[in-house]
Design an enzyme around this catalytic site. Structure first.
Site, short mmCIF file in Angstrom:
data_model
loop_
_atom_site.label_atom_id
_atom_site.label_comp_id
_atom_site.label_asym_id
_atom_site.label_seq_id
_atom_site.Cartn_x
_atom_site.Cartn_y
_atom_site.Cartn_z
N CYS A 50 0.76 -1.14 0.09
CA CYS A 50 -0.04 0.02 -0.13
C CYS A 50 0.89 1.46 0.18
O CYS A 50 0.65 2.18 -0.59
CB CYS A 50 -0.87 0.00 1.42
N THR A 51 2.05 1.15 0.87
CA THR A 51 2.89 2.33 0.83
C THR A 51 3.36 2.55 -0.61
O THR A 51 3.38 3.60 -1.12
CB THR A 51 4.08 2.08 1.78
#
Length: 160
Positions: A50-51
């Site tokens: 997600c980062t």
């Protein structure tokens, strides 16, 4: 949970909490009509995939802005967690806190990632919604660790 909208469908509207350094109410319906809107659903802030996705979208932010698009990340995280995530990773676009799962459910994206203890979170997916509220592009990950093709996404946004 609703069916996932596909290209040509009316985009489900929803209300959430906008984390953009501050915390405020957000209504997708109020954001339509001013260029394309990119909704990037992701399972959870501070997780590696997600980062990577949110940082990659930030790296393309000038291109999205030049195309007149507004980008929002959408997750079940609290707006306070999202603001910390934004600050830590230099993400300048807004993130939408969907703790009530209204957007996640409306877009048919609720999944469980049991080995990480993430239940009822968003699958990774991206939708491009035009000014009239019609989905012009849809991508849903078969595996939530997969990321979208950012160049393809930008190409779609530039053509809307």
């Amino acid at each position: 949970m609703s069916e996932t909208p596909t290209t040509g469908d009316a985009a489900p509207t929803f209300q959430a909490t906008l984390a953009d350094g501050d915390v405020s109410a957000f209504d997708l319906g109020d954001s339509l009509g001013d260029g394309p809107v990119v909704l990037a659903f992701f399972p959870g802030a501070f997780t590696p995939p997600c980062t990577n996705e949110m940082v990659a979208l930030e790296e393309h932010s000038d291109d999205f802005e030049a195309a007149g698009a507004t980008v929002y990340g959408v997750s079940a995280d609290s707006a306070f967690s999202q603001n910390a995530f934004r600050e830590e990773h230099g993400i300048e676009f807004g993130l939408l806190s969907d703790m009530g799962r209204a957007a996640i459910s409306a877009y048919g994206l609720e999944i469980d990632i049991e080995d990480l203890g993430l239940l009822g979170v968003a699958n990774r997916a991206v939708f491009v919604v035009d000014e009239e509220g019609v989905v012009q592009h849809d991508w849903v990950a078969e595996d939530p660790t997969n990321e979208p093709d950012y160049e393809e996404l930008l190409s779609v946004v530039e053509s809307v």
